[in-house]
Design an enzyme around this catalytic site. Structure first.
Site, mmCIF file in Angstrom:
data_model
loop_
_atom_site.group_PDB
_atom_site.id
_atom_site.type_symbol
_atom_site.label_atom_id
_atom_site.label_comp_id
_atom_site.label_asym_id
_atom_site.label_seq_id
_atom_site.Cartn_x
_atom_site.Cartn_y
_atom_site.Cartn_z
ATOM 1 N N HIS A 20 0.958 -1.189 0.069
ATOM 2 C CA HIS A 20 0.189 -0.090 0.125
ATOM 3 C C HIS A 20 0.964 1.362 0.078
ATOM 4 O O HIS A 20 1.839 1.150 0.616
ATOM 5 C CB HIS A 20 -0.978 -0.008 1.212
ATOM 6 C CG HIS A 20 -2.060 0.957 1.227
ATOM 7 N ND1 HIS A 20 -1.940 2.332 1.361
ATOM 8 C CD2 HIS A 20 -3.507 0.644 0.625
ATOM 9 C CE1 HIS A 20 -3.101 3.003 1.128
ATOM 10 N NE2 HIS A 20 -4.149 1.795 0.700
ATOM 11 N N ASP A 50 -7.755 -5.546 -0.647
ATOM 12 C CA ASP A 50 -8.108 -6.356 -1.864
ATOM 13 C C ASP A 50 -7.928 -7.835 -1.439
ATOM 14 O O ASP A 50 -8.547 -8.711 -2.190
ATOM 15 C CB ASP A 50 -7.574 -5.952 -3.096
ATOM 16 C CG ASP A 50 -8.131 -4.508 -3.305
ATOM 17 O OD1 ASP A 50 -7.357 -3.796 -3.835
ATOM 18 O OD2 ASP A 50 -9.439 -4.423 -3.120
#
Ligand code: SDX
Length: 383
Positions: free
Chosen positions: A268, A319
């Site tokens: 991320h 996700d």
């Protein structure tokens, strides 16, 4: 004129502050890190509030009281039908077209039929009404497109079902169990908002020219589609399918890391010690796998998660678990990212309204790396 020194260059705008926002904080207002929606920690919201309450919070500034929720929910339930012209288009778009591309077109078409189509782009109340209609109608458009692209009869929305249950019902034709409905509603809450991620930034840049909210949402959908962003939940499922069985997981991930493969669902730009949403969803994945009596995908995911986290220092993002969660709900991989979009539309709309309420055109600079100044030569002299 005030402003940052023009010579500060940050590739990918990494670390650049481009806006102020009162909508979400991904550092945690107490500095402990983590995600908060308008001051409420995601861990406190998860399992306690519905997607409808979350959308109201983002659009109206605080969680609704009972009467406000009843009215807001009532408006959403009454707004679910989509124009016949859009139903026809969703049936005419070739079956091989990705649902995110169809959704991008669908929202464009919805804008033409919106009762507030002639409202000024900066009309706050009209923008809230448009946002509420998009929240309701994007879910219908996604479900209808799915069924039409497979030659299945449409399952019209039911006003007696809430947002999460109604979507699952329109996709499958079956009213979901409470467990499935609760897990799906939670995933929508967790996907709703995330500060200035690429698609939200795209939405804000678009309306910073005083363009309209629908144009901002269409831009955001196009941005979310990419596998480095929203498209990662679809790609994360493909990773699990490629591995196929738990006994192959360890060797597969070691080979992939040795090949320096980018493992979708990990890493991320901002979260470097883990995505709080992934931790919450993982618990629900384990519970659902147990309920359906098949923990194979959990046993494939775990060694991959351990290896990427420990060997690359890249924890899973939202996700990674959402891909398994949607599989357990029998949702097809092609609508994983459209589901992300139908949840995030509330966050996108809140940011668009915030941008338009206090706007300043977004226009960054670039460092020029092209050819130095040179004269134009007549075509006869060009090689
Ligand atoms: C979302 O921004 C948001 O808030 C987004 C989101 C939201 O709610 O809106 O949280 C949703 O988009 C989550 C992210 C989903 N994307 C993926 O899962 C795709 C896989 N992840 C990566 O592509 C990557 O981690 C990003 C795009 C998420 C972040 O990338 P950065 O910050 O640009 O980091 P980078 O690509 O420059 O990578 C730094 C290093 C590189 O190694 P080196 O070249 O320096 O040796 O880390 C490596 C990368 O190769 N790396 C990975 C990796 N992610 C980064 N290596 C293997 N697998 C990965 N997933």
């Amino acid at each position: 004129m005030s402003g940052a020194a023009v010579n500060e260059y940050h590739p990918g705008l990494e670390g650049v502050i481009a806006s102020e926002t009162a909508i979400a904080n991904i550092e945690g207002t107490d500095g402990a890190g983590g995600l908060e929606y308008r001051g409420y920690r995601i861990e406190d919201l998860a399992d306690k509030v519905s997607y409808e309450e979350t959308a109201f919070l983002l659009l109206h500034g605080d969680l609704p009281n009972r009467e406000q929720l009843r009215e807001f929910d009532g408006r959403l339930r009454k707004a679910r039908a989509i124009p016949e012209a859009l139903v026809t288009l969703l049936g005419e778009i070739p079956a091989n077209i990705h649902p995110m591309d169809a959704l991008r077109s669908a929202v464009s078409v919805l804008s033409h039929f919106d009762p507030d189509v002639n409202a000024a782009p900066t009309d706050h109340e009209a923008n809230v009404r448009k946002a509420e209609r998009m929240i309701a109608q994007m879910a219908t458009a996604i479900a209808y497109r799915r069924r039409l692209s497979k030659g299945l009869p449409l399952v019209p929305p039911r006003e007696d079902l809430d947002h999460a249950a109604n979507f699952l019902y329109m996709v499958s034709g079956k009213v979901p169990s409470k467990t499935m409905r609760d897990a799906f509603d939670l995933s929508l809450v967790l996907y709703t908002e995330h500060e200035l991620n690429a698609s939200t930034f795209s939405a804000r840049v678009t309306v910073s020219t005083l363009s309209d909210i629908y144009s901002g949402i269409v831009a955001a959908i196009g941005t979310l589609k990419g596998p480095l962003h929203g498209g990662a939940n679809e790609e994360a499922w493909k990773v699990l399918e490629r591995v196929g069985s738990p006994d192959k997981a360890e060797s597969w991930i070691q080979d992939a890391l040795a090949r320096k493969e980018r493992i979708m669902g990990f890493g991320h730009r901002v979260y470097k010690t883990g995505d709080p949403r992934a931790r919450i969803l993982k618990e629900h994945c384990i519970a659902l796998a147990k309920e359906i009596g098949d923990d194979r995908w959990e046993r494939i995911a775990e060694p991959i998660e351990k290896a990427v986290t420990s060997q690359k220092n890249l924890p899973p993002n939202v996700d990674w678990p959402s891909a398994r969660l949607y599989h357990y709900m029998d949702l097809e991989i092609e609508i994983y990212t459209p589901i992300f979009a139908m949840a995030r539309v509330a966050g996108w709309a809140a940011h668009i309204i915030e941008q338009l309420d206090h706007n300043r055109l977004m226009r960054p600079r670039a460092i020029y790396t092209g050819p130095p100044h040179r004269p134009v030569r007549p075509i006869e002299q060009r090689s």
